[in-house]
Design an enzyme around this catalytic site. Structure first.
Site, short mmCIF file in Angstrom:
data_model
loop_
_atom_site.label_atom_id
_atom_site.label_comp_id
_atom_site.label_asym_id
_atom_site.label_seq_id
_atom_site.Cartn_x
_atom_site.Cartn_y
_atom_site.Cartn_z
N LYS A 125 0.82 -1.21 0.00
CA LYS A 125 0.00 0.00 0.00
C LYS A 125 0.86 1.26 0.00
O LYS A 125 0.46 2.28 -0.57
CB LYS A 125 -0.94 -0.02 1.20
N GLU A 200 -1.83 6.96 8.66
CA GLU A 200 -2.45 8.05 7.92
C GLU A 200 -3.63 8.58 8.72
O GLU A 200 -4.10 7.91 9.66
CB GLU A 200 -2.91 7.58 6.54
N HIS A 235 -13.41 -4.07 9.99
CA HIS A 235 -12.83 -3.63 8.71
C HIS A 235 -13.09 -4.62 7.58
O HIS A 235 -12.41 -4.59 6.56
CB HIS A 235 -11.32 -3.37 8.85
N GLU A 275 -10.25 1.12 -4.71
CA GLU A 275 -11.03 1.50 -3.54
C GLU A 275 -10.69 2.91 -3.09
O GLU A 275 -9.52 3.32 -3.08
CB GLU A 275 -10.78 0.51 -2.39
N GLU A 288 -6.61 1.68 -1.91
CA GLU A 288 -5.79 0.60 -2.44
C GLU A 288 -6.45 0.06 -3.69
O GLU A 288 -7.59 0.40 -4.01
CB GLU A 288 -5.64 -0.53 -1.42
N ASN A 290 -7.35 -3.63 -5.41
CA ASN A 290 -7.39 -5.09 -5.28
C ASN A 290 -7.22 -5.69 -6.67
O ASN A 290 -8.09 -5.53 -7.54
CB ASN A 290 -8.69 -5.56 -4.66
N ARG A 292 -7.66 -8.37 -8.26
CA ARG A 292 -8.38 -9.65 -8.36
C ARG A 292 -9.86 -9.34 -8.45
O ARG A 292 -10.29 -8.19 -8.42
CB ARG A 292 -8.12 -10.50 -7.11
#
Length: 691
Positions: A125, A200, A235, A275, A288, A290, A292
């Site tokens: 990330k 962050e 999460h 995202e 981030e 993904n 996939r």
């Protein structure tokens, strides 16, 4: 994705490097396309649906993911042995592992995923954020832990690798930052083999909004709308929908553009998801990518009328996307993840046999299930049972349709989050589209409460269960001794049946009196009378309204099959709600007693660590962490149930424990002063950081 040499190569057989729901999902498309299928399975999954449904299956000896689904060398060997042409990574496990993708390609197989270089670019990330910054994708500025100030709070500590909430911590006090960074790093190292974390700003009441992208090898990139995945626990996503509600045209265009730039920046091919965190002020920040297929991809499929898996295979074969622009979206879709877990007890995962899993279908309702009736939910893998998806022309209709399907489903087995899902969908904030990632932080307690008439509904369901059991026994008796007659000239005495409601553990005593010429009468339920009674269905009149109760009993206890008749579990389904009961024996077995003050493991797992500087004889306070137990991809914190003294710590770090194992013994402060009797054994408390 496949190399240039694979362009035009036709795929005839696909191995899915995963298990459960996603393997079955890929197999479904393969069957429709006339493509043969190959499954891999651990010992625990030898008879799992994905292994049964594939044309061929290859065993990966062992149960633990590290020995099976995370062994890329074994999976490549399985593909070659079964004669597969291609490998689909599914999601989870090795789906975002660049080394695995390279191994598949080097073996001469087609990789149904993005180029290894794209996976590598987005794997960390921290490095992904640097790349996105150069591509002009908006970001949250990182905060160095050593330089953090009060005005920077709250902060979010995140693992640089992996996902699913592992290695993630919210920090609201500067004094706690150092410890949380250390804990997040340890968890990330254990989960992903990489302890790198970063910090962050944490955006309060932010929304999780993402964009599905699809790119071919000919320069075309599709942005397939938005999804809102803000309802999360630990999460991890619980309810997702497409399109994300209440976005302006400008916001949608901005998100689509940023997602396309992100995909082009890494030379992406195949299906992926970018995202974003949408702040309350309307600004979006990259989280981030993904690399996939996402768990929530069905809502996009429903809205766009596409099969994303079919398009993945098409792109892997070297074909272009069918058009320069994607089709126009239609309507709205909502997905709910059905988990074997107890939300009221810190989302504690559940294990056991799934006796029945049936969701009423109909136009616009889709079920993507990883298990079927008769399958076991084991401790080795994620506790998601299925995804239920509803599509309709409008959001309100889709939400209503999904809630109704879940409410009418027959789910017999471990405790699930079904009631929470139904109540979440009907909550005013969700119904109006007021969504953010703190939804369950604010509303969980209320959503887990029974409705005002919950006790009456529960007792009516228990009464129905008792009547069905009595009818089943009468039917059995009539086949043998009942034929000899049993007339008596005396009124029958009251019958008593004892149950424990699951989950929760409330004990109920049902008393009813058989009546001549009619159904039995309840002695402790005014306004409730039986109209018809059968072994599997009971009709009751409750306060003048007729209701049907479907009853099913299974000879197993909450700890697994084989408990015998006295440990039968009974499931009662009706429009008044779904309830599960364990039949209690009339005379408790003294062997079931555990040493008072014991904290018990509620599931098999591994003790990952013990609290620092804590030993037998030390004073503890209520809620103080004693140890952490890892099971079903989650880390569970076991805490002291009350102020007192730690009498004994019976486990060590790294130790494997089974259900019911005593982890620790705590004597309460009151017991220490009085020397009186100790309380009954307490279960391990799951309050841990997410998985």
């Amino acid at each position: 994705m496949s190399t240039e040499a694979d362009a035009g190569r036709t795929i005839g057989s696909v191995l899915v490097a995963g298990r459960g729901e996603i393997a079955r999902r890929v197999f479904r498309t393969c069957r429709e396309l006339g493509v043969a299928t190959v499954a891999v399975h651990s010992d625990a999954d030898a008879d799992a649906p994905h292994a049964r449904e594939a044309d061929a299956a290859v065993s990966l000896p062992g149960d633990a993911p590290a020995d099976t689904y995370l062994r890329g060398d074994l999976i490549v060997a399985a593909a070659l042995a079964a004669g597969a042409d291609a490998v689909h990574p599914g999601y989870g496990f090795l789906s975002e592992n660049a080394g695995f993708a390279r191994a598949v390609l080097e073996a001469g197989l087609v990789w149904i995923g993005p180029p290894p270089e794209a996976i590598e670019a987005m794997a960390s990330k921290t490095r992904a954020k640097e790349l996105m910054d150069r591509a002009g994708v908006p970001l949250l500025a990182p905060v160095r832990p050593g330089e953090a100030r009060e005005e920077d709070l709250p902060l979010l500590v995140k693992a640089a690798a992996g996902g699913g909430g592992r290695g993630m911590r919210i920090v609201r006090e500067l004094a706690a930052l150092e410890d949380e960074v250390r804990a997040a790093s340890a968890e990330a190292a254990a989960a992903f083999g990489d302890g790198e974390v970063f910090t962050e700003p944490y955006v309060e009441r932010g929304r999780h909004v993402e964009v599905q992208v699809l790119a071919d090898g000919h320069g075309t990139v599709w942005a397939l709308g938005t999804r809102d995945c803000s309802l999360q626990r630990r999460h991890q996503k619980v309810i997702e929908e497409a399109p994300a509600p209440h976005l302006t045209g400008e916001q949608r265009a901005g998100l689509h553009g940023a997602a396309e730039r992100a995909a082009r920046a890494v030379g992406y091919r195949g299906a992926g998801t970018v995202e974003f965190l949408l702040a309350p002020d309307g600004r979006a920040y990259f989280l981030e990518m993904n690399t996939r297929l996402q768990v929530e991809h069905p809502v996009t499929e429903c809205v766009y009328g596409l099969d994303l898996v079919a398009l993945q295979l098409r792109i892997a074969e070297g074909a272009p996307l069918p058009a320069a622009q994607p089709p126009e979206p239609q309507g709205h879709a909502v997905e709910a993840r059905l988990y074997a877990e107890d939300p009221a007890r810190q989302w504690r995962p559940q294990t056991g046999r799934v006796h029945r899993l049936e969701v009423p279908g109909g136009p616009g309702v889709r079920l993507d299930a990883g298990v079927a009736g008769g399958d076991e939910v084991t401790v080795h893998y994620d506790p998601m049972l299925a995804k239920v998806i509803a599509w309709a022309p409008t959001r309100a209709e889709a939400v209503r349709k999904l809630a109704h399907a879940l409410e009418r489903a027959h789910i017999h087995g471990p405790a699930t989050n079904r009631d929470l899902l139904v109540r979440s969908l009907r909550h005013p904030d969700f119904a109006s589209g007021r969504l953010d990632t703190g939804f369950y932080d604010r509303h969980l307690t209320h959503l887990c409460q029974e409705p005002p008439d919950g006790e009456r509904r529960l007792r009516a369901a228990a009464f129905a269960a008792a009547l069905a059991d009595a009818e089943a026994r009468r039917t059995a008796a009539r086949t043998v001794s009942g034929r000899l007659g049993g007339w008596r000239n005396l009124p029958s005495g009251p019958q008593t049946k004892c149950y424990r409601a699951e989950p929760g553990g409330a004990e109920l005593e049902v008393r009813y009196r058989p009546a001549r010429g009619g159904p039995p009468l309840a002695e402790d339920l005014s306004g409730v009378r039986a109209l018809r009674v059968a072994a599997d269905r009971v009709e009751l009149e409750v306060d003048g309204v007729r209701h049907r109760f479907d009853v099913a009993a299974y000879p197993d206890g909450p700890d697994g099959p084989g408990g015998g008749e006295e440990r039968a579990r009974v499931f009662v389904d009706s429009p008044l709600g779904a309830y599960a009961f364990t039949v209690l024996p009339r005379f408790p077995d003294p062997r079931d007693r555990t040493e008072p003050g014991s904290l018990l493991a509620r599931m098999p797992g591994t003790v990952v660590r013990l609290a620092d500087r804590l030993a037998a004889g030390d004073a503890v306070t209520a809620g103080q962490p004693l140890l952490w137990l890892e099971a079903m991809k989650m880390e569970h914190r076991v805490t002291a149930p009350a102020d007192g003294v730690l009498r004994e710590l019976r486990v060590t770090a790294g130790q494997r424990v089974e259900v019911g194992a005593v982890l620790a013994v705590v004597a309460s402060e009151e017991q220490g002063r009085t020397g009186g009797a100790e309380p009954p054994a307490s279960p391990a408390t799951d309050e841990g950081a997410g998985a």
